[in-house]
Write a protein that holds these residues in place. Structure first.
Motif, PDB file in Angstrom:
ATOM      1  N   GLY B 123       3.830  -0.007   3.829  1.00 13.89           N
ATOM      2  CA  GLY B 123       4.076  -0.695   2.559  1.00 13.89           C
ATOM      3  C   GLY B 123       3.372  -0.012   1.403  1.00 13.89           C
ATOM      4  N   ILE B 124       2.195   0.543   1.670  1.00 16.70           N
ATOM      5  CA  ILE B 124       1.442   1.218   0.611  1.00 16.70           C
ATOM      6  C   ILE B 124       2.164   2.490   0.191  1.00 16.70           C
ATOM      7  CG2 ILE B 124      -0.687   2.507   0.180  1.00 16.70           C
ATOM      8  CD1 ILE B 124      -2.164   0.292   1.644  1.00 16.70           C
ATOM      9  N   GLU B 126       5.358   2.993   0.450  1.00 19.09           N
ATOM     10  CA  GLU B 126       6.555   2.548  -0.276  1.00 19.09           C
ATOM     11  C   GLU B 126       6.223   2.120  -1.693  1.00 19.09           C
ATOM     12  OE1 GLU B 126       8.612  -0.454   1.803  1.00 19.09           O
ATOM     13  OE2 GLU B 126       9.686   1.018   3.028  1.00 19.09           O
ATOM     14  N   ALA B 127       5.125   1.382  -1.836  1.00 27.63           N
ATOM     15  CA  ALA B 127       4.749   0.923  -3.176  1.00 27.63           C
ATOM     16  C   ALA B 127       4.491   2.138  -4.073  1.00 27.63           C
ATOM     17  CB  ALA B 127       3.509   0.041  -3.093  1.00 27.63           C
ATOM     18  N   THR B 128       3.847   3.148  -3.518  1.00 26.97           N
ATOM     19  CA  THR B 128       3.550   4.348  -4.300  1.00 26.97           C
ATOM     20  C   THR B 128       4.839   5.096  -4.652  1.00 26.97           C
ATOM     21  OG1 THR B 128       1.507   4.470  -3.017  1.00 26.97           O
ATOM     22  CG2 THR B 128       2.027   6.347  -4.410  1.00 26.97           C
ATOM     23  N   GLN B 129       5.735   5.153  -3.674  1.00 25.69           N
ATOM     24  CA  GLN B 129       7.046   5.752  -3.924  1.00 25.69           C
ATOM     25  C   GLN B 129       7.762   5.012  -5.050  1.00 25.69           C
ATOM     26  OE1 GLN B 129       8.795   5.663  -0.028  1.00 25.69           O
ATOM     27  NE2 GLN B 129       9.791   7.632  -0.337  1.00 25.69           N
ATOM     28  N   ALA B 130       7.679   3.682  -4.988  1.00 23.75           N
ATOM     29  CA  ALA B 130       8.380   2.863  -5.970  1.00 23.75           C
ATOM     30  C   ALA B 130       7.821   3.063  -7.378  1.00 23.75           C
ATOM     31  CB  ALA B 130       8.314   1.386  -5.579  1.00 23.75           C
ATOM     32  N   MET B 131       6.595   3.616  -7.474  1.00 24.36           N
ATOM     33  CA  MET B 131       6.036   3.895  -8.812  1.00 24.36           C
ATOM     34  C   MET B 131       6.541   5.219  -9.354  1.00 24.36           C
ATOM     35  SD  MET B 131       2.087   3.052  -8.068  1.00 24.36           S
ATOM     36  CE  MET B 131       1.685   1.671  -7.026  1.00 24.36           C
ATOM     37  N   GLY B 132       7.347   5.919  -8.574  1.00 31.55           N
ATOM     38  CA  GLY B 132       7.866   7.198  -9.031  1.00 31.55           C
ATOM     39  C   GLY B 132       6.949   8.361  -8.690  1.00 31.55           C
ATOM     40  N   ALA B 133       6.140   8.217  -7.632  1.00 30.07           N
ATOM     41  CA  ALA B 133       5.229   9.295  -7.251  1.00 30.07           C
ATOM     42  C   ALA B 133       5.978  10.415  -6.540  1.00 30.07           C
ATOM     43  CB  ALA B 133       4.134   8.762  -6.337  1.00 30.07           C
ATOM     44  N   THR B 134       5.496  11.654  -6.718  1.00 28.45           N
ATOM     45  CA  THR B 134       6.031  12.765  -5.942  1.00 28.45           C
ATOM     46  C   THR B 134       5.355  12.742  -4.569  1.00 28.45           C
ATOM     47  OG1 THR B 134       4.260  14.222  -6.677  1.00 28.45           O
ATOM     48  CG2 THR B 134       6.246  14.198  -8.021  1.00 28.45           C
ATOM     49  N   GLN B 137       1.798  13.581  -4.853  1.00 26.57           N
ATOM     50  CA  GLN B 137       0.991  12.475  -5.381  1.00 26.57           C
ATOM     51  C   GLN B 137       0.764  11.398  -4.327  1.00 26.57           C
ATOM     52  OE1 GLN B 137       3.403  11.564  -8.855  1.00 26.57           O
ATOM     53  NE2 GLN B 137       1.784  12.277 -10.213  1.00 26.57           N
ATOM     54  N   ALA B 142      -2.565   8.420  -2.421  1.00 27.57           N
ATOM     55  CA  ALA B 142      -2.531   7.206  -1.600  1.00 27.57           C
ATOM     56  C   ALA B 142      -2.895   7.464  -0.139  1.00 27.57           C
ATOM     57  CB  ALA B 142      -1.151   6.558  -1.692  1.00 27.57           C
TER      58      ALA B 142
END
Ligand SMILES: Nc1ncnc2c1ncn2[C@@H]1O[C@H](COP(=O)(O)OP(=O)(O)OP(=O)(O)O)[C@@H](O)[C@H]1O
Ligand SMILES: [Mg+2]
Lengths: 340, 222
Positions: B123-124, B126-134, B137, B142
């Protein structure tokens, strides 16, 4: 600012053990800018899949998904990342970074975007924490917070990059009823003050009733019913919707039919909405038409900001047909449940 | 007093052995961490249903790691002599032991890193992905911070494994405490030397474990 989300004949299937298992089939929906759009369905209905399509955490296997008219499934990586910064998301299990403080969690999306200076970031974080009421917890770690506080951090983090859309995947399902209400109030406030479009999925009717403007009912990967919350929940048409309504009102239709069997007269369901809820319509009509009524079941409540009442009545004597016509002309909705 | 109790212990030898053990451990741990961490990250990322899922790459890396892990260290030490000479210019002494130690421990550490990264809540990510992270990143912002306690625990286990591997360095004249215990203590029946060296090794292992545990606790926020 207009942010319309359109699903056009969206399909999604998962490949499991070499076979394609459909999770969504033929979704057509339009979510309007600035509204709070709820999606309700039982476990496995495809709610999470549907909401995760909007920021492409899952890719549709068919159809078009338009945000502001652009088909996001065709975006390249850079455009997708830019899109994701315009879409915040909160989760059932919060998904905060346990290694970062509250402030650093909220700052994280800003640092990823890399557009703000350190001072600007700090200022924005302070502003966001104030908005969600957590200013004094800035230097704590998530493990030191309650569930409700964690979700507030999640909300602050989701708002950091000033998104136009907020996705909520069962955001209150891990919280107790009181905390759920306070988080929902916060979401409603954000929606009102920032004009943010909120897409919210849940399996709880009360969540939808409390804050949503419109709702879609999902079952087996399809939207079986959708529309304004009051229309859908006061006059459910699909069996899945009816079940949700009955469950939430603790009504068992069969039991009720048995109970009503001994009651003489015509049985109707009367629905009042808005100001009519508080008018003395029932007594007036009964007097004028000479009918007697007994109230068999009823509920006076609110859907979002609209008060409503729904009463099941048995009508006897006098001119029942005239009474029904009067109710309708007063703007109430009449449904016949049993003829005399 | 000490002379009668420990007649065979040559303190200068012992000091040299401690010094050799420390320099073998220090250098090999440094290179193992530097090489093993990226390898572990790569194993994780290319794994099934992960961010850069690459079944072929993963299969290949995984196979190499397994091969190296299944070769007994003594054999690695001998087989690697030509390669070691190529790298360090000598196959003798501390410099002759560090490369085989690194080759032996890197796959081990990489696997532990992979496991630690898998423990990070999906989930962490995914949450980071959902922020638009490469992907970069996500890894640096994370994954690694979240897995830090697990990675530190892995480094501790690896350091202790290196201490025990280094006991076999005598085969190529590497020296160190373990070698002293084997050559003098065991082969020449100098029990006093064996006891002193083993006690020193125990102290070293204990110290490493305690330091590791401290670091893990310090960075755990769960
Ligand atoms: N990653 C996946 N791989 C395979 N099948 C999946 C995957 N994710 C979801 N599914 C399947 O797709 C269907 C819809 O799942 P989804 O998670 O969208 O349901 P949901 O309505 O969110 O349920 P819940 O209320 O339990 O969260 C289910 O049958 C589920 O088993
Ligand atoms: Mg779900």
């Amino acid at each position: 600012m207009t942010t319309t989300i359109q699903f056009k004949n969206i399909h999604k299937s998962y490949r499991v053990g070499g076979r394609d298992i459909p999770a969504l089939s033929g979704i057509d929906l339009t979510i309007n800018p600035g509204e709070i759009f709820g999606m309700i369905g039982h476990s496995g209905a495809g709610k999470s899949t549907l909401v995760r399509l909007i920021n492409l955490l899952e890719r549709p296997t068919g159809g078009e998904l338009l945000i502001d008219g652009a088909d996001i499934t065709r975006f390249d990586n850079d455009a997708l990342r830019a899109l994701r910064r315009r879409i915040g998301m909160i989760f059932q299990h919060f998904n905060l970074l346990s290694s970062k403080t509250v402030a650093d969690n909220v700052a994280f999306p800003l640092r990823l975007a890399g557009k703000k200076s350190r001072a600007e970031t700090d200022a924005r974080v302070a502003e966001l924490l104030a908005r969600v009421g957590l200013s004094e917890h800035a230097s704590k770690y998530p493990s030191q917070l309650s569930g409700g506080q964690k979700q507030r951090v999640g909300i602050a983090r989701a708002l950091a990059t000033e998104p136009k859309i907020l996705l909520c995947d069962e955001a209150t399902s891990a919280l107790d009823p009181q905390t759920t209400q306070s988080v929902l109030r916060l979401l409603a406030e954000i929606n009102r003050e920032l004009g943010l479009t909120i897409v919210l999925i849940t399996h709880e009717m009360d969540v939808i009733r409390t804050i949503c403007d419109r709702v879609a009912v999902l079952d087996g990967g399809k939207v079986v019913e959708h529309g304004p919350v009051a229309d859908v929940f006061l006059h459910p048409k699909h069996i899945t919707t009816k079940r949700f309504v009955q469950e939430s009102e603790h009504v068992d239709e069969n039991e009720q039919d048995d109970d009503f069997a001994h009651v003489p007269g015509r049985i109707i369901r009367l629905t009042f909405r808005g100001e009519a809820t508080y008018e003395p319509v029932l007594g007036k009509v009964a007097r004028d038409c000479g009918v007697d009524f007994s109230i068999l079941a009823g509920r006076i409540d609110r859907i979002k900001d609209t008060p409503y009442g729904q009463l099941t009545l048995a009508l006897t004597g006098g001119d029942v047909d005239a009474a029904l016509a009067r109710f309708e002309s007063e703007g109430l909705t009449v449904e016949a449940l049993r003829d005399a | 007093m000490l002379e009668t109790l420990l007649p065979n212990v040559d303190w200068i030898d012992l000091w040299q052995a401690c010094h050799d053990t420390f320099s073998m451990l220090g250098w090999s741990l440094l290179f193992t961490l530097v090489l093993g961490l990226p390898l572990g990250v790569l194993l994780f990322l290319t794994g099934k249903r992960q961010l850069l899922s690459q079944p072929v790459v993963y299969g290949l890396l995984s196979f190499v790691v397994n091969v190296l892990r299944s070769v007994p260290f003594v054999i690695l030490l001998i087989v690697m002599i030509p390669l070691t000479t190529l790298i360090t210019g000598t196959s003798f002494g501390v410099a002759g032991v560090v490369p085989p130690l690194v080759v032996g421990a890197t796959p081990f550490f990489a696997r532990l890193v992979e496991t630690a990264l898998r423990e990070v809540d999906r989930g962490i990510i995914e949450a980071t992905q959902a922020m638009g992270a490469t992907t970069r990143q996500i890894v640096f912002g994370a994954l690694l911070p979240e897995a830090l306690p697990g990675i530190l625990a892995a480094a501790t286990v690896t350091a202790i494994t290196l201490v025990s591997y280094s006991a076999m360095s005598g085969l190529v004249g590497g020296g160190g405490l373990g070698d002293l215990a084997v050559r003098n203590g065991y082969q020449r029946f100098q029990t006093d030397v064996m006891i002193v060296t083993v006690i020193l090794l125990l102290v070293l292992v204990q110290a490493l474990q305690m330091a590791g545990d401290r670091l893990v606790t310090h960075f755990s926020r769960k």
